[in-house]
Design a protein around this motif. Sequence first.
Motif, PDB file in Angstrom:
ATOM      1  N   GLU A  93       0.853  -1.177   0.000  1.00 56.71           N
ATOM      2  CA  GLU A  93       0.000   0.000   0.000  1.00 56.71           C
ATOM      3  C   GLU A  93       0.897   1.239   0.000  1.00 56.71           C
ATOM      4  O   GLU A  93       2.087   1.151   0.307  1.00 56.71           O
ATOM      5  N   PRO A  94       0.331   2.415  -0.328  1.00 61.48           N
ATOM      6  CA  PRO A  94       1.159   3.624  -0.306  1.00 61.48           C
ATOM      7  C   PRO A  94       1.806   3.911   1.045  1.00 61.48           C
ATOM      8  O   PRO A  94       2.896   4.489   1.093  1.00 61.48           O
ATOM      9  N   ASP A  95       1.170   3.532   2.151  1.00 64.61           N
ATOM     10  CA  ASP A  95       1.755   3.834   3.459  1.00 64.61           C
ATOM     11  C   ASP A  95       2.571   2.669   4.012  1.00 64.61           C
ATOM     12  O   ASP A  95       2.880   2.627   5.202  1.00 64.61           O
ATOM     13  N   ARG A 146      -0.835   9.599  -7.505  1.00 66.54           N
ATOM     14  CA  ARG A 146       0.193  10.513  -8.003  1.00 66.54           C
ATOM     15  C   ARG A 146       0.330  11.780  -7.159  1.00 66.54           C
ATOM     16  O   ARG A 146       1.440  12.216  -6.853  1.00 66.54           O
ATOM     17  N   THR A 147      -0.787  12.383  -6.766  1.00 70.14           N
ATOM     18  CA  THR A 147      -0.701  13.620  -5.980  1.00 70.14           C
ATOM     19  C   THR A 147       0.002  13.373  -4.651  1.00 70.14           C
ATOM     20  O   THR A 147       0.864  14.161  -4.235  1.00 70.14           O
ATOM     21  N   ALA A 148      -0.355  12.268  -3.983  1.00 67.00           N
ATOM     22  CA  ALA A 148       0.275  11.949  -2.704  1.00 67.00           C
ATOM     23  C   ALA A 148       1.754  11.634  -2.893  1.00 67.00           C
ATOM     24  O   ALA A 148       2.594  12.038  -2.080  1.00 67.00           O
ATOM     25  N   PHE A 149       2.090  10.924  -3.976  1.00 69.75           N
ATOM     26  CA  PHE A 149       3.495  10.580  -4.226  1.00 69.75           C
ATOM     27  C   PHE A 149       4.317  11.834  -4.486  1.00 69.75           C
ATOM     28  O   PHE A 149       5.412  12.005  -3.925  1.00 69.75           O
ATOM     29  N   GLU A 150       3.812  12.723  -5.321  1.00 71.41           N
ATOM     30  CA  GLU A 150       4.562  13.936  -5.640  1.00 71.41           C
ATOM     31  C   GLU A 150       4.685  14.867  -4.439  1.00 71.41           C
ATOM     32  O   GLU A 150       5.664  15.605  -4.320  1.00 71.41           O
ATOM     33  N   ALA A 151       3.715  14.794  -3.523  1.00 73.54           N
ATOM     34  CA  ALA A 151       3.815  15.607  -2.303  1.00 73.54           C
ATOM     35  C   ALA A 151       4.930  15.088  -1.405  1.00 73.54           C
ATOM     36  O   ALA A 151       5.659  15.881  -0.791  1.00 73.54           O
ATOM     37  N   GLU A 152       5.067  13.762  -1.304  1.00 71.34           N
ATOM     38  CA  GLU A 152       6.109  13.190  -0.450  1.00 71.34           C
ATOM     39  C   GLU A 152       7.481  13.207  -1.107  1.00 71.34           C
ATOM     40  O   GLU A 152       8.496  13.360  -0.427  1.00 71.34           O
ATOM     41  N   PHE A 153       7.501  13.091  -2.430  1.00 72.45           N
ATOM     42  CA  PHE A 153       8.782  13.008  -3.150  1.00 72.45           C
ATOM     43  C   PHE A 153       8.814  14.038  -4.276  1.00 72.45           C
ATOM     44  O   PHE A 153       8.843  13.677  -5.467  1.00 72.45           O
ATOM     45  N   ARG A 285     -10.391  15.427  -5.396  1.00 65.84           N
ATOM     46  CA  ARG A 285      -9.851  14.062  -5.395  1.00 65.84           C
ATOM     47  C   ARG A 285      -8.356  14.071  -5.082  1.00 65.84           C
ATOM     48  O   ARG A 285      -7.850  13.174  -4.414  1.00 65.84           O
ATOM     49  N   ALA A 286      -7.662  15.083  -5.556  1.00 65.57           N
ATOM     50  CA  ALA A 286      -6.247  15.215  -5.202  1.00 65.57           C
ATOM     51  C   ALA A 286      -6.110  15.486  -3.704  1.00 65.57           C
ATOM     52  O   ALA A 286      -5.231  14.938  -3.034  1.00 65.57           O
ATOM     53  N   ALA A 287      -7.008  16.331  -3.164  1.00 66.21           N
ATOM     54  CA  ALA A 287      -6.977  16.614  -1.726  1.00 66.21           C
ATOM     55  C   ALA A 287      -7.202  15.335  -0.931  1.00 66.21           C
ATOM     56  O   ALA A 287      -6.551  15.110   0.100  1.00 66.21           O
ATOM     57  N   ARG A 288      -8.099  14.481  -1.396  1.00 63.96           N
ATOM     58  CA  ARG A 288      -8.383  13.254  -0.657  1.00 63.96           C
ATOM     59  C   ARG A 288      -7.168  12.323  -0.624  1.00 63.96           C
ATOM     60  O   ARG A 288      -6.918  11.644   0.370  1.00 63.96           O
ATOM     61  N   GLN A 289      -6.412  12.268  -1.725  1.00 63.03           N
ATOM     62  CA  GLN A 289      -5.161  11.498  -1.702  1.00 63.03           C
ATOM     63  C   GLN A 289      -4.242  12.000  -0.593  1.00 63.03           C
ATOM     64  O   GLN A 289      -3.648  11.212   0.148  1.00 63.03           O
ATOM     65  N   LEU A 290      -4.118  13.316  -0.500  1.00 65.62           N
ATOM     66  CA  LEU A 290      -3.223  13.899   0.503  1.00 65.62           C
ATOM     67  C   LEU A 290      -3.749  13.676   1.917  1.00 65.62           C
ATOM     68  O   LEU A 290      -2.974  13.475   2.851  1.00 65.62           O
ATOM     69  N   VAL A 291      -5.055  13.721   2.073  1.00 62.81           N
ATOM     70  CA  VAL A 291      -5.656  13.480   3.387  1.00 62.81           C
ATOM     71  C   VAL A 291      -5.375  12.048   3.845  1.00 62.81           C
ATOM     72  O   VAL A 291      -4.980  11.804   4.993  1.00 62.81           O
ATOM     73  N   ILE A 292      -5.568  11.089   2.950  1.00 66.47           N
ATOM     74  CA  ILE A 292      -5.475   9.678   3.330  1.00 66.47           C
ATOM     75  C   ILE A 292      -4.043   9.175   3.369  1.00 66.47           C
ATOM     76  O   ILE A 292      -3.672   8.423   4.275  1.00 66.47           O
ATOM     77  N   TYR A 293      -3.219   9.599   2.409  1.00 58.94           N
ATOM     78  CA  TYR A 293      -1.903   8.986   2.259  1.00 58.94           C
ATOM     79  C   TYR A 293      -0.744   9.827   2.776  1.00 58.94           C
ATOM     80  O   TYR A 293       0.411   9.432   2.640  1.00 58.94           O
ATOM     81  N   THR A 294      -1.034  11.011   3.335  1.00 60.67           N
ATOM     82  CA  THR A 294       0.031  11.803   3.951  1.00 60.67           C
ATOM     83  C   THR A 294      -0.444  12.261   5.325  1.00 60.67           C
ATOM     84  O   THR A 294      -1.602  12.101   5.686  1.00 60.67           O
ATOM     85  N   GLN A 295       0.466  12.839   6.081  1.00 58.54           N
ATOM     86  CA  GLN A 295       0.124  13.438   7.367  1.00 58.54           C
ATOM     87  C   GLN A 295       0.215  14.962   7.291  1.00 58.54           C
ATOM     88  O   GLN A 295       0.335  15.638   8.314  1.00 58.54           O
ATOM     89  N   ASP A 331     -10.862   7.696   9.898  1.00 60.37           N
ATOM     90  CA  ASP A 331     -11.412   6.409   9.487  1.00 60.37           C
ATOM     91  C   ASP A 331     -10.347   5.540   8.847  1.00 60.37           C
ATOM     92  O   ASP A 331     -10.291   4.327   9.075  1.00 60.37           O
ATOM     93  N   HIS A 332      -9.492   6.147   8.034  1.00 61.26           N
ATOM     94  CA  HIS A 332      -8.421   5.389   7.381  1.00 61.26           C
ATOM     95  C   HIS A 332      -7.463   4.833   8.425  1.00 61.26           C
ATOM     96  O   HIS A 332      -7.095   3.658   8.380  1.00 61.26           O
ATOM     97  N   ASN A 333      -7.088   5.653   9.384  1.00 59.25           N
ATOM     98  CA  ASN A 333      -6.160   5.199  10.422  1.00 59.25           C
ATOM     99  C   ASN A 333      -6.792   4.138  11.318  1.00 59.25           C
ATOM    100  O   ASN A 333      -6.132   3.185  11.736  1.00 59.25           O
ATOM    101  N   ARG A 334      -8.085   4.285  11.615  1.00 62.59           N
ATOM    102  CA  ARG A 334      -8.776   3.280  12.425  1.00 62.59           C
ATOM    103  C   ARG A 334      -8.833   1.942  11.703  1.00 62.59           C
ATOM    104  O   ARG A 334      -8.667   0.887  12.304  1.00 62.59           O
ATOM    105  N   PHE A 335      -9.062   1.993  10.390  1.00 64.54           N
ATOM    106  CA  PHE A 335      -9.108   0.759   9.614  1.00 64.54           C
ATOM    107  C   PHE A 335      -7.768   0.037   9.674  1.00 64.54           C
ATOM    108  O   PHE A 335      -7.695  -1.171   9.849  1.00 64.54           O
ATOM    109  N   ARG A 336      -6.673   0.811   9.552  1.00 65.76           N
ATOM    110  CA  ARG A 336      -5.354   0.182   9.592  1.00 65.76           C
ATOM    111  C   ARG A 336      -5.088  -0.442  10.956  1.00 65.76           C
ATOM    112  O   ARG A 336      -4.577  -1.546  11.052  1.00 65.76           O
TER     113      ARG A 336
END
Length: 344
Positions: A93-95, A146-153, A285-295, A331-336
């Motif tokens: 997974e991305p995380d 892609r949005t989350a990846f480019e934000a981290e890297f 949708r780009a914002a949601r990537q950042l919400v879920i896959y970044t801190q 919710d994403h963190n609780r699921f994990r």
Amino acid sequence: MHQISAPLSELGIDQNSQITLGFLVFEGFPMACLTSVIEPLRAANEIAGRDVFRWQVISETGESTSSSAQIPFQADLALCDVQRLDMLFLLSEPDGKFANPHASNGRLRFLARHGTCVSAVSGGIFPLARSGLLDRQICSVHWCYRTAFEAEFPELETTDDVIVLGKNCCTASGAAAAFDLSLHLVELAFGEAAMTEVACWFQHPSIRSPGVRQKTPAFQTDDIADHMPDMVSKAIQLFSDNLEFPLTTREVARRVGVSARHLERSFRQATGQSPGGYYRLVRLRAARQLVIYTQDPLTSIAHAVGYTNPTSMSRNYVEHFGSSPRQDRQDHNRFRVRRDTHLN
């Protein structure tokens, strides 16, 4: 025969050799990515009547690892015990992260120095990038990450191509792209006729080579973006390329080469939405990537997708997704946590 790029050709695969692949699986890895690489190779071995391709499932500790479907896979060995592989695929997974990043990333770099083609499929590109092995290489990143990846890297160059064959590694955007990559390995070992036969075994309709771009959905329609009229498809690409500083409809129309009125009319005919409404959806949708896959804090996320403050972004976010950014992240963190507790 297809032109095979240098990185795969340098593996020295032919019908008289044997190639060993490893699949380094992280908790919650997508099972389809594993089977998409293995199944064409298994079929090729069966057609040939001998095992040219062999593989091992690897985890960081050597313990069982469960896929995103919560199906456990028993590892053949731990990463620290891997000595020699021709290719190693990271599936995650991305995380996905190593429990012991110093030692495990060091092991990946050791394998790369000693001739292993260290590669990634789908979300596996995130832990591969964290290892430093993607520095100065172009990466194939699935459009939904892609949005989350480019934000981290931000220093890494990304592409929408389904497959990238780099100097020391390969990246495939998703499970279907991994299947195509596997078919190219079959072609190296057995030739184009065998590759075509394997593809037909699985009713794989077309074999995609590096340079073919990913298919992306045209949101809230039944079509995909590159099936849209040319001006609409170009406008959608401009939306995706300009998130932080959104363009006006007039500016998008100017860059596409039509009037704003013509773009508005064509866009509504193709998507049922105005260009502005569609653009807002792309940004959300780009914002949601950042919400879920970044801190990243919500203020930073809002600015990254063209909002002046998190309040206005959150209002639009709730209207579209039915929950707030904070709730989505919780919710994403609780699921994990729930899934990891279940697995332990």
